[in-house]
Design a protein around this motif. Structure first.
Motif: not given
Length: 950
Positions: A601-611, A901-908, A938-942
């Protein structure tokens, strides 16, 4: 002691109780101490160090010996003072520091080795070979009462806040006179007293005031005060004076949990009375040696005659009234007066020995005879009156200084303390007439003072202080077994300061905090060192005045009382939409929506918010208004970034630092006008930021030039984030131009919604174009319905907090306290501009230039990547390096997610020298497993930041 109950007193019903397993009975209205005395119990406890037998000495909070454990209804409360605890039917009372009983304590054998364990022996004896060899056994022997592990008292004590013009502490003659006069002057009064009824000394010393018996006069004054709406609290102790006139009170309530009162008064009148001081002589710690005033209290208030044969040793006239009352009650009484003669005549039938010395006290388990000036006198009770010590503790807690008054042989308040007056015996006024006059005088311009007559008005003291003499031990601190010889030893070893004396000998460190011992201890040190008592000085009086139960101080700290849940105005709407709630920053907020697996559910919300567009309830974010001519200076001083240079309608991101330079919170500040700013902080820090702004407003700036108001509860905020967020907000008809020219990123504009105001702020915590729409809380439902309706055509999704946290981690946006720790400074995140270029002062600035702050091995904020196909790193996993065969931690993972969205793990993470190690692969360990990850930005997206403007 041949104590007995006087038939004309204590006529209430019989109350059964036990002491050390022995069945006894008392009378209704008794304290534990009065019941034990009436039952003929002599030994009520054992001293802490030598386990010597101890009897009851006092009748109130000054009691050093009668400390007991009380079991009632199967629950045991330790270390209760028997002189102040009411007797309850079925109560089981046990002595402390004694086994099996106080009378037959096996550890009493320690007294035979007293010469080998004088004051300070533990500082020397246990250094060799190692303190830790002795520590476990010493700790096991420490303490007095025993905790009942099965008894976890409920923290149900309410905290009651009150304000008044004048707080009067003490309902004796001076306090009552003060309260009466102040009330007649039209001032609001709160009067507190630790006894169960008002009157103080009037309850045991006869006097007439304004033509009526003193007790009746006291009751009449209290009735008048209550009828006029003033507050009078009995069984309530003022135990501490704190900053800005705050006084804390402990109220014991019958049938209800005790209460903590927090009283702020414009003025305080201290009329707390005085404590009778013992005389110090050989073997003066025997059971049966008591305070003369206490004996009078037991006689007059409880109907207990402490003995049939009594010697009264005194150096002042007050004890003559005690002797007369005891003689009239049927006891044989002799007075041993240290003075050549007294100012009052003895009662008929009472023999007086003048210029008397107490040579010794004889008896195996208590007094059986007293040797006075070489004459052996058969008596089983020795009452002592060495004068009265004013109760100046609250005055000293308010930073008052004392001076020695030779005429009363005691310390009294010196220079006045602003907002505080001291009256009566607490001020050294030991005559009833003077006490009434001083109390009355605390009300400026009051009418005629009460008039009194009393046979006990004479004091006429000739000081008698302890001095080293003979081989017999002379006891100063009865609970902690401190003798005159111990004081002399401290002086020989150069512990002559009163604070050093206190810690070296433990003088005044018992549960009574030196109420009966400090004055004699100071006098002994003065005599030994050849100084005056005033030159020797006094110890520091600190709160609390008496031991206060932890449950009272804690207040109501259980369940939701500990940390009340904060709820959203739209909680019901979120629940209807399938929200799963979790706590974030003290708020109950949607974690995600839907009944599927949380991760899905969390992945669904995050993906759709990006789209398309996500709708988020951001109401808990702080909205703290800073208003006034100095508003810009206040927000600048509290921020790492400069904010006053903003143009109205613009927003700036920044940090708040602690005084040690550590990041406390991050957020944005909106400038409405030159004299109006809105600070938006993280939801969990709203209260702290308000307090911080208010603290510096009051301490550094002109309070008339700036105000701080927390308007967070007054506004609801719904956020639209994603590529189609502008389309959604445009459909709300807010009357705001949403073009990039009119409303750029980090700008805001005011419009309207549903007949009320609305503010649209273009800020982003996701890295996508975002708009925060704020409306009055009462309009929250209408805004929510409008956004949901508009969002249907745009394929909008409700966004929970977990998806938001994932989206911000993709962008490398931190959460203070999660991605920072108690050492993280702005430069550790690569943000150094304000540190290096700001000319003005701000909180934490100096600390950013310390040696520690400039170390090159600090932990710094970085991103992490893992090899293709590997799962996310565990949050909290430690970064490690191995040197010389030893592994050590060099940082840890602060946030970690699987990015849909990236299809991989991200971490700080925070890693030593992390900003200079980009591209380096290091090891991480967690619960025995080892992983590898590569340090990255630190920035992995855009990373170009195009989507925030797209």
């Amino acid at each position: 002691m041949t104590a007995r109950r006087i038939s004309s007193h204590g006529a209430g019903r019989s109350i059964a109780f036990t002491f050390d397993g022995q069945a006894l009975s008392g009378a209704e209205g008794d304290t534990i101490a009065s019941a034990l005395l009436a039952a003929g119990v002599r030994v009520v406890g054992r001293s802490f160090k030598y386990h010597r037998p101890r009897g009851i000495v006092g009748a109130g909070a000054e009691e050093p010996n009668a400390i007991v454990d009380v079991t009632l209804s199967g629950k045991t409360t330790p270390n209760v003072r028997a002189t102040t605890e009411p007797l309850v039917d079925g109560m089981s009372v046990r002595s402390v520091n004694a086994s099996p009983t106080a009378a037959t304590d096996r550890a009493g054998i320690l007294d035979r080795f007293a010469s080998f364990i004088p004051a300070g022996f533990y500082y020397k004896t246990f250094l060799w070979p190692d303190w830790h060899l002795f520590e476990p056994r010493i700790r096991a022997m420490a303490g007095l009462g025993r905790l009942d592990r099965s008894h976890e008292p409920a923290a149900e004590s309410p905290a009651i806040n009150a304000r008044c013009d004048v707080l009067v502490v003490g309902a004796g003659p001076a306090g009552l006179a003060a309260a009466r006069a102040l009330a007649r002057n039209g001032e609001s009064v709160v009067m507190v007293d630790d006894q169960d009824a008002p009157g103080g000394s009037l309850r045991h010393r006869h006097a007439d005031i304004d033509g009526m018996p003193g007790v009746d006069w006291a009751e009449a004054i209290v009735a008048q005060l209550r009828a006029a709406g003033h507050t009078v609290l009995s069984r309530t102790t003022a135990f501490g004076v704190y900053d800005h006139g705050l006084v804390l009170l402990w109220q014991r309530r019958t049938g209800l949990p005790d209460a903590l009162w927090q009283v702020r008064a414009r003025r305080i009148v201290v009329a707390a009375g005085a404590i009778e001081r013992p005389l110090v002589f050989p073997d003066n710690d025997q059971p049966g040696v008591m305070s003369a005033e206490a004996a009078l209290v037991y006689l007059k208030r409880f109907g207990v005659l402490v003995s049939q044969r009594i010697v009264v040793a005194t150096n002042n006239d007050k004890a003559y009234g005690v002797a007369a009352a005891l003689h009239e009650a049927g006891a044989w009484v002799m007075i041993a007066d240290t003075r050549p003669r007294g100012a009052v005549a003895p009662h008929a039938g009472v023999e007086v020995i003048h210029e008397a010395t107490i040579d010794r006290v004889s008896g195996a388990q208590g007094v059986s005879s007293v040797t006075v000036s070489g004459r052996s006198i058969k008596a089983d009770c020795l009452l002592t009156s060495g004068g009265f010590t004013p109760t100046v503790h609250l005055f000293c807690q308010a930073k008052g200084r004392l001076r020695l008054d030779e005429t009363i042989a005691g310390f009294v308040p010196g220079d006045p303390v602003a907002g505080m007056a001291v009256a009566g015996a607490a001020n050294g006024a030991f005559s009833l007439s003077r006490a009434l006059a001083e109390g009355h005088a605390t009300a400026r311009g009051a009418s005629e003072a009460p008039r009194a007559s009393s046979p006990d008005d004479s004091y006429a003291i000739a000081a008698v202080w302890p001095a080293p003499r003979g081989k017999a031990r002379q006891w100063i601190d009865l609970q902690n077994d401190v003798t005159v010889k111990d004081v002399a030893l401290a002086a020989r070893e150069n512990f002559r300061s009163v604070e050093h004396l206190k810690r070296y000998t433990t003088l005044g460190m018992a549960t009574d905090q030196g109420k009966t011992s400090n004055m004699n201890g100071l006098a002994a040190m003065a005599a030994i060192t050849g100084r005056t008592i005033e030159e020797t000085g006094t110890t520091t009086y600190r709160p609390p005045f008496v031991p206060v139960p932890f449950t009272v101080v804690a207040g109501r700290r259980r369940g939701e009382f500990f940390n009340p849940v904060k709820r959203l105005a739209l909680e019901n709407q979120h629940r209807a939409a399938g929200a799963v709630f979790r706590e974030y920053g003290g708020w109950l907020r949607p974690g995600w929506y839907g009944k599927g697996k949380p991760a899905d559910e969390i992945a669904r919300e995050a993906r759709q918010a990006r789209e398309t567009v996500g709708i988020l309830d951001g109401s808990p974010l702080g909205k703290i208004e800073v208003i006034g001519p100095q508003a810009g200076a206040v927000v600048d001083y509290n921020s790492y970034q400069t904010l006053a240079t903003l143009k109205p309608g613009r927003i700036r991101y920044g940090f708040m630092l602690t005084e040690s330079g550590v990041i406390y919170d991050d957020g944005v500040v909106s400038k409405v006008a030159d004299d109006h700013y809105v600070v938006s902080c993280s939801s969990g820090h709203v209260g702290g930021v308000v307090l911080r702004l208010e603290e510096w407003r009051q301490d550094r700036f002109d309070r008339r030039q700036v105000m701080v108001h927390n308007s967070t509860p007054e506004w609801a905020t719904l956020t639209a984030t994603g590529p189609r967020s502008r389309d959604l907000v445009a459909m709300l008809a807010l009357g705001v131009d949403l073009s990039d020219e009119a409303l750029p990123h980090m700008g805001f504009a005011d419009g309207g919604f549903s007949g009320g105001p609305a503010r649209v702020s273009r800020v982003s915590f996701t890295g996508d174009r975002s708009y925060e729409v704020s409306v009055p809380t009462g309009k929250a439902l209408a805004l929510h319905l409008a956004m949901m309706e508009a969002g249907r055509a745009l394929d909008a999704v409700l966004l929970g907090s977990e998806a938001l946290l994932l989206l911000r981690a993709e962008k490398g946006y931190i959460i203070a306290g999660k991605d920072t720790d108690g050492t993280t400074m702005p430069q550790d995140l690569g943000i150094t501009g304000p540190r290096d270029r700001r000319a003005g002062e701000f909180v934490g600035k100096r600390s950013l230039f310390t040696e520690n702050a400039l170390r090159d091995d600090r932990q710094q904020g970085v991103g992490l990547t893992v090899a293709d196909g590997e799962p996310p790193l565990p949050t909290g996993a430690h970064a490690v390096e191995t040197r010389g065969g030893a592994r050590r931690s060099i940082g840890f993972v602060t946030s970690s997610y699987q990015s849909p969205v990236l299809g991989r793990p991200v971490a700080l993470a925070l890693v030593e020298r992390g900003l200079s190690r980009m591209g380096e692969t290091i090891e991480f360990v967690h619960l025995g497993a080892t992983r590898r990850a590569t340090i990255a930005p630190v920035c992995a997206f855009d990373p170009e930041g195009t989507r925030i403007h797209g």
